[in-house]
Every structure is written in C-alpha cells, then in structure tokens.
Design an enzyme around this catalytic site. Structure first.
Site, PDB file in Angstrom:
ATOM      1  N   CYS A   1       9.495  57.168  39.998  1.00 32.60           N
ATOM      2  CA  CYS A   1       8.920  58.476  40.244  1.00 32.60           C
ATOM      3  C   CYS A   1       7.614  58.570  39.466  1.00 32.60           C
ATOM      4  O   CYS A   1       7.393  57.826  38.516  1.00 32.60           O
ATOM      5  CB  CYS A   1       9.859  59.563  39.748  1.00 32.60           C
ATOM      6  SG  CYS A   1      11.532  59.359  40.348  1.00 32.60           S
TER       7      CYS A   1
ATOM      8  N   ARG B   1       4.137  55.142  43.426  1.00 36.12           N
ATOM      9  CA  ARG B   1       5.318  54.919  42.575  1.00 36.12           C
ATOM     10  C   ARG B   1       6.599  55.463  43.206  1.00 36.12           C
ATOM     11  O   ARG B   1       7.694  55.114  42.791  1.00 36.12           O
ATOM     12  CB  ARG B   1       5.153  55.637  41.227  1.00 36.12           C
ATOM     13  CG  ARG B   1       3.831  55.496  40.556  1.00 36.12           C
ATOM     14  CD  ARG B   1       3.742  54.287  39.711  1.00 36.12           C
ATOM     15  NE  ARG B   1       4.798  54.140  38.770  1.00 36.12           N
ATOM     16  CZ  ARG B   1       4.627  53.668  37.555  1.00 36.12           C
ATOM     17  NH1 ARG B   1       3.433  53.382  37.131  1.00 36.12           N
ATOM     18  NH2 ARG B   1       5.643  53.473  36.751  1.00 36.12           N
TER      19      ARG B   1
ATOM     20  N   TRP C   1      11.254  59.212  43.756  1.00 32.93           N
ATOM     21  CA  TRP C   1      11.951  58.101  44.419  1.00 32.93           C
ATOM     22  C   TRP C   1      13.425  58.327  44.104  1.00 32.93           C
ATOM     23  O   TRP C   1      13.850  58.186  42.957  1.00 32.93           O
ATOM     24  CB  TRP C   1      11.452  56.771  43.851  1.00 32.93           C
ATOM     25  CG  TRP C   1      12.050  55.577  44.523  1.00 32.93           C
ATOM     26  CD1 TRP C   1      11.584  54.956  45.643  1.00 32.93           C
ATOM     27  CD2 TRP C   1      13.202  54.829  44.098  1.00 32.93           C
ATOM     28  NE1 TRP C   1      12.391  53.880  45.962  1.00 32.93           N
ATOM     29  CE2 TRP C   1      13.388  53.788  45.029  1.00 32.93           C
ATOM     30  CE3 TRP C   1      14.110  54.948  43.042  1.00 32.93           C
ATOM     31  CZ2 TRP C   1      14.423  52.864  44.928  1.00 32.93           C
ATOM     32  CZ3 TRP C   1      15.141  54.024  42.947  1.00 32.93           C
ATOM     33  CH2 TRP C   1      15.282  52.996  43.882  1.00 32.93           C
TER      34      TRP C   1
ATOM     35  N   ASN D   1      11.773  61.012  34.948  1.00 32.17           N
ATOM     36  CA  ASN D   1      11.790  59.694  35.570  1.00 32.17           C
ATOM     37  C   ASN D   1      12.853  58.898  34.830  1.00 32.17           C
ATOM     38  O   ASN D   1      12.873  58.905  33.602  1.00 32.17           O
ATOM     39  CB  ASN D   1      10.401  59.058  35.387  1.00 32.17           C
ATOM     40  CG  ASN D   1      10.251  57.782  36.172  1.00 32.17           C
ATOM     41  OD1 ASN D   1      11.131  57.405  36.929  1.00 32.17           O
ATOM     42  ND2 ASN D   1       9.117  57.124  35.989  1.00 32.17           N
ATOM     43  N   GLY D   2      13.734  58.214  35.546  1.00 27.97           N
ATOM     44  CA  GLY D   2      14.783  57.443  34.871  1.00 27.97           C
ATOM     45  C   GLY D   2      16.152  57.892  35.363  1.00 27.97           C
ATOM     46  O   GLY D   2      16.262  58.572  36.392  1.00 27.97           O
TER      47      GLY D   2
ATOM     48  N   GLU E   1       9.292  34.088  49.290  1.00 28.57           N
ATOM     49  CA  GLU E   1       8.286  35.149  49.179  1.00 28.57           C
ATOM     50  C   GLU E   1       7.851  35.629  50.571  1.00 28.57           C
ATOM     51  O   GLU E   1       7.684  36.835  50.793  1.00 28.57           O
ATOM     52  CB  GLU E   1       7.095  34.625  48.350  1.00 28.57           C
ATOM     53  CG  GLU E   1       5.909  35.541  48.230  1.00 28.57           C
ATOM     54  CD  GLU E   1       6.224  36.898  47.601  1.00 28.57           C
ATOM     55  OE1 GLU E   1       7.329  37.106  47.067  1.00 28.57           O
ATOM     56  OE2 GLU E   1       5.343  37.773  47.676  1.00 28.57           O
TER      57      GLU E   1
ATOM     58  N   LYS F   1       8.266  39.456  51.886  1.00 23.96           N
ATOM     59  CA  LYS F   1       7.146  40.266  52.400  1.00 23.96           C
ATOM     60  C   LYS F   1       7.477  40.828  53.768  1.00 23.96           C
ATOM     61  O   LYS F   1       7.242  41.994  54.045  1.00 23.96           O
ATOM     62  CB  LYS F   1       5.856  39.438  52.519  1.00 23.96           C
ATOM     63  CG  LYS F   1       5.092  39.109  51.286  1.00 23.96           C
ATOM     64  CD  LYS F   1       4.482  40.258  50.539  1.00 23.96           C
ATOM     65  CE  LYS F   1       5.476  40.790  49.535  1.00 23.96           C
ATOM     66  NZ  LYS F   1       5.345  40.318  48.189  1.00 23.96           N
TER      67      LYS F   1
ATOM     68  N   GLU G   1      10.222  43.536  53.632  1.00 25.70           N
ATOM     69  CA  GLU G   1       9.780  44.695  52.876  1.00 25.70           C
ATOM     70  C   GLU G   1       8.906  45.638  53.709  1.00 25.70           C
ATOM     71  O   GLU G   1       9.085  46.854  53.663  1.00 25.70           O
ATOM     72  CB  GLU G   1       8.987  44.154  51.678  1.00 25.70           C
ATOM     73  CG  GLU G   1       8.726  45.099  50.574  1.00 25.70           C
ATOM     74  CD  GLU G   1       8.052  44.399  49.397  1.00 25.70           C
ATOM     75  OE1 GLU G   1       7.524  43.273  49.544  1.00 25.70           O
ATOM     76  OE2 GLU G   1       8.040  44.990  48.314  1.00 25.70           O
TER      77      GLU G   1
ATOM     78  N   HIS H   1      24.012  23.246  56.175  1.00 25.00           N
ATOM     79  CA  HIS H   1      25.206  23.676  55.444  1.00 25.00           C
ATOM     80  C   HIS H   1      25.630  25.097  55.817  1.00 25.00           C
ATOM     81  O   HIS H   1      26.373  25.731  55.073  1.00 25.00           O
ATOM     82  CB  HIS H   1      24.965  23.561  53.937  1.00 25.00           C
ATOM     83  CG  HIS H   1      24.693  22.149  53.506  1.00 25.00           C
ATOM     84  ND1 HIS H   1      25.658  21.168  53.540  1.00 25.00           N
ATOM     85  CD2 HIS H   1      23.552  21.548  53.095  1.00 25.00           C
ATOM     86  CE1 HIS H   1      25.129  20.019  53.134  1.00 25.00           C
ATOM     87  NE2 HIS H   1      23.849  20.225  52.868  1.00 25.00           N
TER      88      HIS H   1
ATOM     89  N   LYS I   1       6.565  51.141  43.870  1.00 24.12           N
ATOM     90  CA  LYS I   1       5.783  50.033  43.320  1.00 24.12           C
ATOM     91  C   LYS I   1       6.364  49.508  42.014  1.00 24.12           C
ATOM     92  O   LYS I   1       6.479  48.310  41.813  1.00 24.12           O
ATOM     93  CB  LYS I   1       4.342  50.500  43.116  1.00 24.12           C
ATOM     94  CG  LYS I   1       3.413  49.448  42.560  1.00 24.12           C
ATOM     95  CD  LYS I   1       3.166  48.369  43.580  1.00 24.12           C
ATOM     96  CE  LYS I   1       2.276  47.255  43.062  1.00 24.12           C
ATOM     97  NZ  LYS I   1       2.416  46.056  43.904  1.00 24.12           N
TER      98      LYS I   1
HETATM   99  O1  M6R Z   1       6.054  44.772  38.512  1.00 24.61           O
HETATM  100  P1  M6R Z   1       6.987  43.598  38.704  1.00 24.61           P
HETATM  101  O2  M6R Z   1       6.264  42.358  39.088  1.00 24.61           O
HETATM  102  O3  M6R Z   1       7.888  43.393  37.541  1.00 24.61           O
HETATM  103  O4  M6R Z   1       7.890  44.018  39.922  1.00 24.61           O
HETATM  104  C1  M6R Z   1       8.952  43.222  40.338  1.00 24.61           C
HETATM  105  C2  M6R Z   1       9.391  43.577  41.733  1.00 24.61           C
HETATM  106  O5  M6R Z   1       9.852  44.894  41.782  1.00 24.61           O
HETATM  107  C3  M6R Z   1       8.252  43.420  42.743  1.00 24.61           C
HETATM  108  O6  M6R Z   1       7.710  42.145  42.708  1.00 24.61           O
HETATM  109  C4  M6R Z   1       8.760  43.715  44.172  1.00 24.61           C
HETATM  110  O7  M6R Z   1       9.667  42.750  44.554  1.00 24.61           O
HETATM  111  C5  M6R Z   1       7.582  43.790  45.139  1.00 24.61           C
HETATM  112  N1  M6R Z   1       7.615  45.032  45.848  1.00 24.61           N
HETATM  113  C6  M6R Z   1       7.581  42.714  46.146  1.00 24.61           C
HETATM  114  O8  M6R Z   1       6.508  42.801  47.025  1.00 24.61           O
END
Ligand code: M6R
Length: 610
Positions: free
Chosen positions: A2, A27, A75, A99-100, A483, A487, A490, A506, A605
C-alpha cells in the site's frame, strides 16, 4: 504494497496528498482514500474503489480541504477491495492509514467489540483506529504517548500514520517492518511510505528506522526509538529526479523500462569497468577481508530477483568454483538451514523493501554467516542500510510492476561481483577478460535485440488466445525461461510455466499437443545439441514451437516451428541478452490482450508484507 502519505502545512494539503497517491499508485491500486481535518476541527474523508483517479473524480464533485491530512492507496490483504475496507479508517476523531499486517488483529477486535466498538470494515487496520481512540479516552496522555501504548499492543508489521482532529497540527507516525520516510519542508512537513511521493515538495528526508515513532508538525519533527528515547535521525538530501507523467514516447512504463536497458546497463557499469579491469572499491576497505574468506555463497531473493540469483549460481560455480545456493526468501526464513563455513549472504532486490528478503537477511545475522552483501536498485532502502556490503544497480527508478531493467542490471552487477570475488579466489585471467569484454558490448547487444521488436510483436497474436504456455531452456537459460514465464503470467494472465528442457520427459510432455505453445531459448552453446533433442520430443507430439535461437544454431522455420533468429552473443552474457526478447513477447501479448500492463491485477510493485 500500500502507499501512505501524510502532510501538515499552513495551507490546504489535499492537492499534495492526491498527487502523491498518483505517484504511489504502482505500490497498490485496488482502492484509495484521503482524510483531512477541516477548519472546523472535523475529519472529512473520501474513499473510492479502484484507482486514484476515481478518488480524484470524487473529490472534484465533493471538494474537501484541510491543512493536515493522510491518504492511502491500498493493496488488499484483509478484506476485499471495497470502499468500507479502504483507508483511512476512522474512530470518531481518530483517522489512521496503515501498511503491513497486524497479526493479532482478531484478538484485538474481540477485545474492542467487548469494549463497545462497532467495526465497519474487515481490515486489520481498523483495530488501530479504535484502540487509539480507546487509549486516549480512558488512559489519556499526549497523542504520541497514546500511539506508543497502542503500538506496544500490536504484533506484526506496520507503517502507520495517525491523525487526531483534536490535535489539528500533529501527525504521529510509526514504523515496524514497513518503510516510512519524513519529508522536511519549510513550515510544512510530509510523511510517506516511499520517497517518490515526496519529490515534488522536498528532497530533504529522514528515513525512520525499525521501531521508530515520530511526531510531526509544520515545523517540528521529533523521532523516538523503540525504547522511547528521543533520537536524532540524519536528514538526507535525495538527488533522485522523477516525473511520474514522463513516459516519453512510450505507452507504458514497462515498455519504457525495457527500452532503457542499454542505458541502465551502461550506467551500472560506469566507473566500475575501468582500464580493462573491474573496480568495486566502492565496497569499502573491509570488503576484501570478508570476500577473501568466502567459501560459500547463499543467495536470497524473491520473484524476478530470485531468477537472477539462479543465473548467478551458474556463474559463481562455473567461473570461479565457489559453491553457491539460491533460495526464495519466504522459504529460507522459515526453514532451519545449515550454515556452511564462511558463507556470504547475498540478497538481491529491486526495491530493497521486500518483507521476506529483509526478514531473511535479519535472520541470517543471527545465524553466523560471514557477512551480508546486498545488490539493490534503491540507495535509501532498508536492505542496503542493513547489509554489511552493498552494490547499487543503477537502473533508475522502475515503476512497471513487472521488473525488467532491474533484472538485467542485477545480472550485470553479479558478473562484476564474480570478477571481484574471483580475484581473491584465483580466477583465470582469461575468464576476467572474457567477462569484461562481454560486458563492454552488452548495451550494444541489447540495442540489437530491441531493434527487432516488431518481429517479436508479430508473434504475440499467436499467444493471445492461449490458456497455457511452456518455456524451456537449459543451463543458465533455465532461469531465463523461468523469468520469461513469470513475465508472461504476470502481465498477460496466461498461465505459463518454465522447465529445464531435459525435465520435459519426466512429466510435462503429457501436456504437449497442438494447442500448447512451447517457447524455447536456444543460444549456440555447448548444450545446443541436447536442447535440440528436447525440441524433437515436443515436435513429435505436435507441440507449437517458438524458438528464440542464435543465428548460427541451425534452426529453420517449418510447420509447427517458428524460429526467431537472434544475433550471436558472447556466451557469458547470453542470459541477459535472451531475457529481452522474452520481455518484449510478454509486453506485446499483454498489449493485444488489453490488460493493465503497468498495474497487473492483484499485484503491487514492492511487496512489503509477508
Ligand atoms: O523488489 P524485489 O526485487 O525484492 O521484488 C521481488 C519480487 O516481488 C519482484 O521481482 C516481482 O516478482 C516482480 N513483480 C516480477 O516482475
């Protein structure tokens, strides 16, 4: 996750609060709200489901003003994204943003209900509002003392700001596990969960430390540590420049950030690659004492940063023979692990505020590691402050929730680190020269890929109706397949999984049919022939192949097999290079599908809660 903002000034603060929420929207973005104490000493509050724009529209219809206020972009953790669950939460004259996660919120809720409080929301935050109200009404004291007593009853994590309309010139803010920064102005002061929110109004900031609580008026900021001692936290001048409206010629931040990678890598290498050698003297004098002792590396990170850790494991082990393990922070922190002799913890993070990574780092300090080294993109982050050694990726601010340039610059720094540690562990001169030469041409290689974007955009249509996609690679391309899959899922919401290509037989081969696209990463390396056999296994079952291949790898388009021929690249930087076409593929698939690319659903983020 948040975003939190607060302001106290001699003038109306609502415009600042709204503008800051826009800046923090990356965020968390499922609902937003704002509360001020008006000139009559009453709390006025507006909340809306959805993006900050919805809140802004509501405020145009029903303007509210005040010289002190707090605001929040949410969030959701406890309670779905509804107006009732949106912050600020109010208990008569008390308003709170948070936040938290308050872990003992249920028992506090039961206690407060018994005391006669009626809960409107399903959030954990509402207990802070009612508890503050109760403590003030029945136990008294200054607002600072009241909040000190309240937080002593909370378990979990919080970054919180409390406003009391009975004290219309004072905000109280407290940090435990969720970052908070105070922006220092002239006759006005600000609070935010992220320095980005403050940049239009001030560059002078005080970062609160764990357990700190601060009282903030227009012209006085007082900070107390977790023991209640009056402490002085250093005021820092930030030199970050950022204009949230600046997407330049791009439609999305993610797109902009993909195209910024050559520059981001150049900036990351600047002054670190000099006269044919690697210079990481910025690590400080004590670094060599630690690094010379290292016999094992333990990498801890999450998400995309975890994938760069897995690539780094290949590098540490194959290039300098240093044993390396990589673990997801959320697992590492709750597992009893064996600490190897002279083991160095390396944390990787774009934000430097990821709750699991920070918790893992803190745990490692108790467990007898040799030391800790953080690689991070935010200079003022908790991770950098709490680590023994630190290296900054110089990607520039990354706004798109899907991480792109932070990943490729992390890998760049990791290669520099391999040389730097290798120097103390008999790395061969040839390997040093290979790494340096490859890094020097890396920005140019990425430019080459970016110039092929239209060809990759062309592919995207093939994916838009798919429900599932497999990504495969071998060796150091396996984490790149991971990765690529992350992407795609996501931002396009297509289910995607990555497999080490040799693992297909497997189990996952059972999934292959004429509807299953399989994205293959095929550099011209020693594993190419093995990879070709895996490709044949897919072809024999009518899978749809999309092969991102080195131009010399000997692939040709044929029925069921589309080849995206890429320029030859130095083997050492191939993981970084092959990441870029996969980023572009995901971007274009999401573009065609019309998803919210910079704000994918359910994500945020910076993951500052568990
Ligand atoms: O800020 P960080 O690199 O620690 O964040 C880790 C993950 O939350 C971050 O890489 C997340 O997986 C991304 N949204 C991926 O695109």
């Amino acid at each position: 996750m948040c975003g939190i903002v607060g302001a106290v000034a001699r003038h109306d603060v609502t415009n600042f609060l709204l503008e800051s929420l826009h800046r923090l929207e990356y965020r968390g973005y499922d609902s937003a709200g704002l509360a001020v104490t008006d000139n009559q000493g009453s709390i006025q509050r507006i909340r809306r489901v959805g993006k900050v724009q919805a809140l802004q529209d509501a405020m145009i219809e029903n303007p509210i003003t005040g010289r002190i206020g707090i605001a929040h972009t949410r969030w959701a953790t406890h309670g779905e994204p509804t107006e009732q669950n949106a912050h600020p939460h109010v208990s008569e004259h008390i308003a709170v943003v948070h936040n938290g996660i308050i872990e003992n919120h249920e028992s506090l809720r039961i206690m407060l209900i018994k005391r006669g409080y009626h809960f409107i929301s399903k959030t954990d935050t509402e207990v802070i509002a009612h508890l503050t109200h109760w403590e003030q009404l029945y136990c008294g004291g200054s607002l600072l003392e009241v909040v000190q007593r309240v937080i002593s009853q909370l378990r979990g994590t919080y970054g919180t700001v409390v406003m009391d309309s009975y004290s219309p010139e004072l905000l109280i803010t407290a940090r435990s596990g969720s970052p908070l920064v105070i922006g220092c102005g002239i006759d006005e002061n600000f609070i935010a969960s992220d320095q980005l929110a403050l940049l239009p109004v001030t560059n002078n900031c005080i970062f609160l430390e764990e357990g700190d609580i601060a009282s903030v008026t227009c012209n006085i900021i007082k900070v107390f540590d977790k023991y209640g001692n009056d402490v002085k936290r250093t005021e820092i001048k930030l030199n970050t420049k950022y204009d949230v409206s600046d997407k330049g010629v791009y439609y999305h931040y993610m797109q902009k950030e993909i195209y910024e990678q050559p520059l981001a890598i150049k900036n990351t290498l600047k002054n670190r690659l000099r006269y044919g050698s690697v210079d990481l003297s910025e690590l400080g004098e004590k670094a060599d004492l630690i690094l010379a002792e290292v016999e094992h590396i333990q990498i801890i990170s999450c998400g995309t940063s975890y994938h760069s850790g897995i690539v780094a494991r290949y590098w540490f082990e194959s290039l300098i023979g240093l044993p390396c393990d990589v673990e997801i922070a959320s697992e590492f922190r709750y597992r009893r692990s064996v600490v190897r002799k002279n083991s160095l913890i390396i944390t990787l993070s774009q934000s430097g505020e990821t709750a699991d990574t920070l918790a893992a780092l803190r745990l490692s300090k108790k467990n007898g590691y040799l030391g800790s080294l953080a690689i991070c993109n935010v200079a003022s982050s908790s991770l950098l402050r709490e680590s023994d050694l630190a290296l900054l990726t110089k990607a520039g601010i990354e706004i798109g929730v899907a991480s792109t340039k932070a990943f490729t610059t992390q890998l760049t720094v990791l290669l520099l680190l391999v040389v730097n540690i290798g120097r103390l562990h008999n790395i061969s001169n040839q390997i040093v020269q290979d790494i340096i030469q490859a890094l020097q041409v890396l920005p140019q290689r990425i430019e080459q890929i970016l110039s092929m974007d239209l060809g990759i955009a062309d592919l995207a249509e093939d994916f838009m109706d798919k429900q599932h996609v497999l990504f495969i690679g071998r060796g150091d391309q396996y984490p790149i397949a991971m990765e690529g899959a992350l992407k795609l899922k996501e931002i396009s919401y297509i289910h995607a999984e990555a497999y080490a290509a040799g693992e297909l037989k497997h189990g996952p081969l059972a999934l292959i049919d004429a509807n299953m696209p399989v994205v293959v990463i095929a550099p011209n390396n020693t594993l190419l022939e093995k990879l070709k056999s895996n490709i044949e296994e897919v072809r024999a079952r009518s899978g749809l192949l999309y092969i991102f291949a080195d131009i010399n790898a000997g692939f040709n388009n044929s029925v069921g097999m589309r080849v995206i021929s890429l320029p030859h690249v130095e083997e050492i930087i191939a993981p970084i290079f092959y990441t870029v076409p996969l980023q572009l593929l995901s971007y274009y698939v999401a573009l065609i599908k019309g998803t919210d690319i910079d704000h994918p659903r359910n994500l945020a983020k910076s993951v500052t809660v568990e």
